[in-house]
Design a protein around this motif. Structure first.
Motif, PDB file in Angstrom:
ATOM      1  N   ARG A 175       0.541  -1.240  -0.314  1.00 56.31           N
ATOM      2  CA  ARG A 175       0.081  -0.085   0.083  1.00 56.31           C
ATOM      3  C   ARG A 175       0.494   0.973  -0.127  1.00 56.31           C
ATOM      4  NH1 ARG A 175      -2.234  -1.354   4.928  1.00 56.31           N
ATOM      5  NH2 ARG A 175      -1.878   0.012   5.780  1.00 56.31           N
ATOM      6  N   GLU A 176       2.082   1.221   0.979  1.00 55.24           N
ATOM      7  CA  GLU A 176       3.228   2.258   0.862  1.00 55.24           C
ATOM      8  C   GLU A 176       3.691   2.394  -0.340  1.00 55.24           C
ATOM      9  OE1 GLU A 176       3.973  -1.134   3.551  1.00 55.24           O
ATOM     10  OE2 GLU A 176       2.398   0.514   3.003  1.00 55.24           O
ATOM     11  N   GLY A 177       4.061   1.697  -0.795  1.00 55.78           N
ATOM     12  CA  GLY A 177       4.741   1.681  -2.404  1.00 55.78           C
ATOM     13  C   GLY A 177       4.629   2.212  -3.827  1.00 55.78           C
ATOM     14  N   PRO A 178       4.880   2.064  -4.666  1.00 51.59           N
ATOM     15  CA  PRO A 178       4.941   1.997  -6.069  1.00 51.59           C
ATOM     16  C   PRO A 178       4.067   0.771  -6.341  1.00 51.59           C
ATOM     17  CG  PRO A 178       6.907   2.013  -6.031  1.00 51.59           C
ATOM     18  CD  PRO A 178       6.232   1.676  -4.549  1.00 51.59           C
ATOM     19  N   GLY A 212     -18.614  -1.653   0.929  1.00 55.70           N
ATOM     20  CA  GLY A 212     -17.524  -0.408   2.484  1.00 55.70           C
ATOM     21  C   GLY A 212     -16.389  -1.429   2.021  1.00 55.70           C
ATOM     22  N   PRO A 213     -15.948  -0.566   3.288  1.00 50.90           N
ATOM     23  CA  PRO A 213     -14.552  -1.592   2.857  1.00 50.90           C
ATOM     24  C   PRO A 213     -14.013  -2.884   2.485  1.00 50.90           C
ATOM     25  CG  PRO A 213     -14.971  -0.875   5.576  1.00 50.90           C
ATOM     26  CD  PRO A 213     -15.711  -0.845   4.046  1.00 50.90           C
ATOM     27  N   LEU A 214     -13.023  -3.966   2.119  1.00 50.30           N
ATOM     28  CA  LEU A 214     -12.879  -5.047   1.824  1.00 50.30           C
ATOM     29  C   LEU A 214     -12.316  -4.846   3.397  1.00 50.30           C
ATOM     30  CD1 LEU A 214     -10.888  -3.874  -1.473  1.00 50.30           C
ATOM     31  CD2 LEU A 214     -13.625  -4.625  -1.168  1.00 50.30           C
ATOM     32  N   THR A 215     -12.904  -6.163   3.738  1.00 58.28           N
ATOM     33  CA  THR A 215     -12.507  -6.943   5.581  1.00 58.28           C
ATOM     34  C   THR A 215     -11.267  -7.243   5.177  1.00 58.28           C
ATOM     35  OG1 THR A 215     -14.292  -8.352   4.969  1.00 58.28           O
ATOM     36  CG2 THR A 215     -14.783  -5.856   6.627  1.00 58.28           C
ATOM     37  N   GLU A 216     -11.312  -8.460   4.078  1.00 61.14           N
ATOM     38  CA  GLU A 216     -10.345  -9.380   4.365  1.00 61.14           C
ATOM     39  C   GLU A 216      -8.533  -8.883   4.106  1.00 61.14           C
ATOM     40  OE1 GLU A 216     -12.226  -8.933   1.675  1.00 61.14           O
ATOM     41  OE2 GLU A 216     -11.422  -9.318  -0.368  1.00 61.14           O
ATOM     42  N   TYR A 217      -9.067  -7.398   3.665  1.00 59.45           N
ATOM     43  CA  TYR A 217      -7.201  -6.747   3.331  1.00 59.45           C
ATOM     44  C   TYR A 217      -7.332  -6.104   4.473  1.00 59.45           C
ATOM     45  CZ  TYR A 217      -8.301  -6.603  -1.784  1.00 59.45           C
ATOM     46  OH  TYR A 217      -8.281  -6.343  -3.429  1.00 59.45           O
ATOM     47  N   SER A 218      -5.540  -6.709   4.635  1.00 60.33           N
ATOM     48  CA  SER A 218      -5.015  -6.333   6.359  1.00 60.33           C
ATOM     49  C   SER A 218      -5.345  -4.285   6.154  1.00 60.33           C
ATOM     50  CB  SER A 218      -3.273  -6.166   5.633  1.00 60.33           C
ATOM     51  OG  SER A 218      -3.092  -7.435   5.175  1.00 60.33           O
ATOM     52  N   GLY A 269      -7.757  -4.166   9.287  1.00 64.00           N
ATOM     53  CA  GLY A 269      -6.885  -4.918  10.564  1.00 64.00           C
ATOM     54  C   GLY A 269      -6.714  -3.297  10.529  1.00 64.00           C
ATOM     55  N   GLU A 270      -6.332  -2.215   9.917  1.00 64.53           N
ATOM     56  CA  GLU A 270      -4.932  -1.634  10.655  1.00 64.53           C
ATOM     57  C   GLU A 270      -5.498  -0.126  10.889  1.00 64.53           C
ATOM     58  OE1 GLU A 270      -2.211  -1.938   7.504  1.00 64.53           O
ATOM     59  OE2 GLU A 270      -1.513  -3.883   8.768  1.00 64.53           O
ATOM     60  N   GLY A 271      -7.164  -0.758  10.287  1.00 62.72           N
ATOM     61  CA  GLY A 271      -8.141   1.076  10.191  1.00 62.72           C
ATOM     62  C   GLY A 271      -7.592   2.058   9.580  1.00 62.72           C
ATOM     63  N   GLU A 272      -6.963   1.145   8.217  1.00 64.67           N
ATOM     64  CA  GLU A 272      -6.785   2.691   7.348  1.00 64.67           C
ATOM     65  C   GLU A 272      -7.891   2.894   6.001  1.00 64.67           C
ATOM     66  OE1 GLU A 272      -4.070   4.419   6.315  1.00 64.67           O
ATOM     67  OE2 GLU A 272      -3.247   3.828   8.104  1.00 64.67           O
ATOM     68  N   PRO A 273      -8.506   4.161   5.614  1.00 63.40           N
ATOM     69  CA  PRO A 273      -9.348   3.876   4.908  1.00 63.40           C
ATOM     70  C   PRO A 273      -9.096   3.360   3.400  1.00 63.40           C
ATOM     71  CG  PRO A 273      -8.834   6.406   5.566  1.00 63.40           C
ATOM     72  CD  PRO A 273      -7.987   5.267   5.708  1.00 63.40           C
ATOM     73  N   PHE A 274     -10.029   3.067   2.674  1.00 59.74           N
ATOM     74  CA  PHE A 274     -10.116   2.130   1.431  1.00 59.74           C
ATOM     75  C   PHE A 274     -10.012   3.943   0.935  1.00 59.74           C
ATOM     76  CE2 PHE A 274     -10.130  -1.154   3.239  1.00 59.74           C
ATOM     77  CZ  PHE A 274      -9.298  -2.577   2.496  1.00 59.74           C
ATOM     78  N   GLY A 275      -9.632   3.633  -0.873  1.00 60.14           N
ATOM     79  CA  GLY A 275     -10.092   4.569  -1.660  1.00 60.14           C
ATOM     80  C   GLY A 275     -11.122   4.975  -2.818  1.00 60.14           C
ATOM     81  N   GLU A 276     -10.508   5.102  -4.122  1.00 62.39           N
ATOM     82  CA  GLU A 276     -11.735   4.897  -5.328  1.00 62.39           C
ATOM     83  C   GLU A 276     -11.676   3.487  -5.237  1.00 62.39           C
ATOM     84  OE1 GLU A 276     -11.952   8.307  -7.635  1.00 62.39           O
ATOM     85  OE2 GLU A 276     -13.342   8.973  -6.814  1.00 62.39           O
ATOM     86  N   LEU A 281     -10.279 -10.730  11.903  1.00 62.78           N
ATOM     87  CA  LEU A 281     -10.543  -9.306  10.628  1.00 62.78           C
ATOM     88  C   LEU A 281      -9.624  -8.383  10.987  1.00 62.78           C
ATOM     89  CD1 LEU A 281     -13.425  -9.533   8.487  1.00 62.78           C
ATOM     90  CD2 LEU A 281     -10.837 -10.287   8.231  1.00 62.78           C
ATOM     91  N   ASP A 282     -10.111  -7.861  12.654  1.00 64.68           N
ATOM     92  CA  ASP A 282      -8.616  -6.745  12.912  1.00 64.68           C
ATOM     93  C   ASP A 282      -7.945  -7.090  13.583  1.00 64.68           C
ATOM     94  OD1 ASP A 282     -10.610  -7.903  15.183  1.00 64.68           O
ATOM     95  OD2 ASP A 282     -10.923  -5.757  15.844  1.00 64.68           O
ATOM     96  N   LYS A 283      -7.905  -8.101  14.087  1.00 65.35           N
ATOM     97  CA  LYS A 283      -6.223  -8.912  14.855  1.00 65.35           C
ATOM     98  C   LYS A 283      -5.490  -9.669  14.232  1.00 65.35           C
ATOM     99  CE  LYS A 283      -9.325  -9.434  18.997  1.00 65.35           C
ATOM    100  NZ  LYS A 283     -10.994  -9.418  17.209  1.00 65.35           N
ATOM    101  N   LEU A 284      -5.190  -9.018  12.101  1.00 65.62           N
ATOM    102  CA  LEU A 284      -4.638  -9.661  11.524  1.00 65.62           C
ATOM    103  C   LEU A 284      -3.650 -10.301  11.604  1.00 65.62           C
ATOM    104  CD1 LEU A 284      -6.906 -10.718   8.280  1.00 65.62           C
ATOM    105  CD2 LEU A 284      -6.517 -12.660  10.078  1.00 65.62           C
TER     106      LEU A 284
END
Ligand code: COA
Length: 427
Positions: free
Chosen positions: A154-157, A219-225, A228-235, A300-303
């Motif tokens: 997510r944080e990379g290119p 809604g958010p894609l719950t199976e994505y890490s 669980g990390e509380g990061e919002p999803f974009g478009e 899911l929020d403890k992965l």
């Protein structure tokens, strides 16, 4: 008897995408006649050369079981020979830049006129539309087909992958299109045009990412890490790191030796059905029933915490020990295998997926054999042809050129240097 015995393929392909397709057709038993520019041949023959003077591995590993004819398709005699080849062949496969075949004087209309039964199969970068005239290579296709934007962290290119989804992927799609068109021809007697655009092929392989794109509306894609990390999803579907694509969370975890071995890792899936076994293996039996851990939605929020505990265990084992312990318990894991490990793998060698091939210029080398196994159409991998190695053989035995007519073609320059052609045939 091979599945495609009797099928002749005019192989006008080069580089990777087209050759991947025609190599499969050759492995299935077709007679693949690779048409190459005199004195030059497929550009990959001389790319990434590791043995001076010999065809590169780039070429040899994509052109097994084919025959090679040198032919200048832009000279008059060359065009006449090409016309004869179109008459004789069942399939023409090409992956030239858009318009190149038309510029040679061989439009689809002309090709059909010469042989209405022929199947003309093309790889192009893009399908019809605003980018149809672009030249395209592997990584461009990975980027334009949705693979790069969904690969990486997510944080990379965006990242391209090692699997050649942009070239070999469309090659496979094209091959399927060809055999399907051959099957239809059995009933209609007609050939047809088959197109596998690289962007479309990559997109087809990214189908689940378009699934996720549309799920974002709900809604958010719950199976994505990132959930669980509380990061919002974009478009758009985000990069998922090593999260597994299905509903069962999975990650790549360090194994014993990771500090010095870049491939000492395992993939580990926390399959819901074997959660209890997983808890026992990693020494967390309390998680089997603990609130917040017992069911997949609760976890899911403890992965991150779950995978940290798993990694603390996998780091005490080699990637193969992890496999040996988890497999009998039906826990899905997979070692990260290096190319060195794969090339030496006894199992893959036993099934012919890795083969050793001998080559007159470069000696023995390993290659990937046919990955598709047909029980009634076995594959023997034979070496790639030298440039123009079968020019005379094809002119004489496939196209029926004899005596003075054969001499005329050879001396016209259309099939390369006449002396060299004769020497190659003699040797
Ligand atoms: N005799 C005479 N001329 C020949 C020939 C032969 N036997 N074989 C090829 N040529 C000519 C072509 O007609 C073309 O001439 P033109 O430009 O006058 O029309 C020329 O060689 C170059 O062919 P081209 O396909 O344009 O090669 P390139 O090296 O410039 O481009 C690609 C390479 C891969 C970018 C391009 O072919 C392409 O976009 N292909 C479709 C997508 C694809 O498959 N890409 C992935 C490759 S792995």
């Amino acid at each position: 008897m091979k599945a495609l015995d009797g099928i002749k393929v005019l192989d006008f392909t080069h580089v990777q995408s087209g050759p991947t397709c025609t190599q499969l057709l050759a492995w299935f038993g077709a007679d693949v006649l690779k048409v190459e520019r005199p004195g030059v041949g497929d550009a990959t023959r001389k790319q990434l050369v590791d043995v001076p003077g010999a065809d590169s591995l780039y070429f040899t590993m994509l052109n097994h079981n084919k025959r090679s004819i040198e032919l200048n398709s832009k000279n008059e005699t060359g065009k006449a020979v090409l016309t004869r080849l179109i008459e004789e062949c069942d399939v023409l496969v090409e992956n030239f830049a858009p318009g190149a075949l038309d510029r040679m004087g061989f439009s689809w209309e002309r090709i059909q006129e010469i042989n209405p039964r022929i199947i003309m199969a093309s790889v192009k970068g893009f399908g019809p539309g605003k980018y149809e005239d672009c030249k395209v290579y592997e990584n461009v296709a990975q980027c334009a087909g949705g693979s790069a934007s969904t690969t990486g962290f997510r944080e990379g290119p965006p990242l391209v992958t090692g699997a050649q989804l942009g070239d070999s992927g469309p090659g496979l799609h094209l091959c399927l299109g060809i055999v399907t068109a051959l099957y239809q021809r059995e009933k209609t007697g007609r050939g047809q045009k088959v197109l596998a655009a690289m962007q479309d092929g990559v997109l087809n392989l990214c189908r689940v990412k378009l699934r996720d794109q549309q799920r974002l509306k709900a809604g958010p894609l719950t199976e994505y890490s990132q959930f669980g990390e509380g990061e919002p999803f974009g478009e758009a579907t985000p990069r998922a790191g090593n999260d597994s694509g299905g509903g069962q969370p999975g990650r790549i975890l360090k194994c014993k030796g990771w500090e010095s071995d870049p491939d000492a890792y395992t993939y580990f899936i926390t399959q819901a059905a074997v959660w209890e076994q997983i808890c026992d293996v990693i020494g967390k039996p309390e998680w089997k029933t603990a609130e917040g851990y017992a069911t997949p939605p609760e976890r899911l929020d403890k992965l991150n915490q779950v995978f940290e505990a798993l990694e603390a265990w996998t780091m005490t084992k080699t990637k193969f020990e992890v496999m040996d312990i988890c497999n009998p318990l039906n826990i899905p894991v997979g070692p990260i295998l290096s190319t060195k490990e794969l090339i030496e793998d006894e199992g893959l060698r036993a099934t012919g997926t890795i083969v050793d091939v001998d080559h007159p210029e470069r000696g023995p080398y390993a290659s990937v054999g046919c990955p598709i196994k047909l029980s009634d159409s076995p594959v023997e991998v034979t070496r790639s042809p030298l440039l123009g190695e079968h020019t005379i053989e094809i002119l004489r035995d496939v196209l029926g050129y004899q005596g003075s007519e054969l001499d005329e073609v050879i001396n016209s320059g259309a099939v390369g240097d006449a002396k060299q052609v004769a020497d190659t045939a003699a040797s």
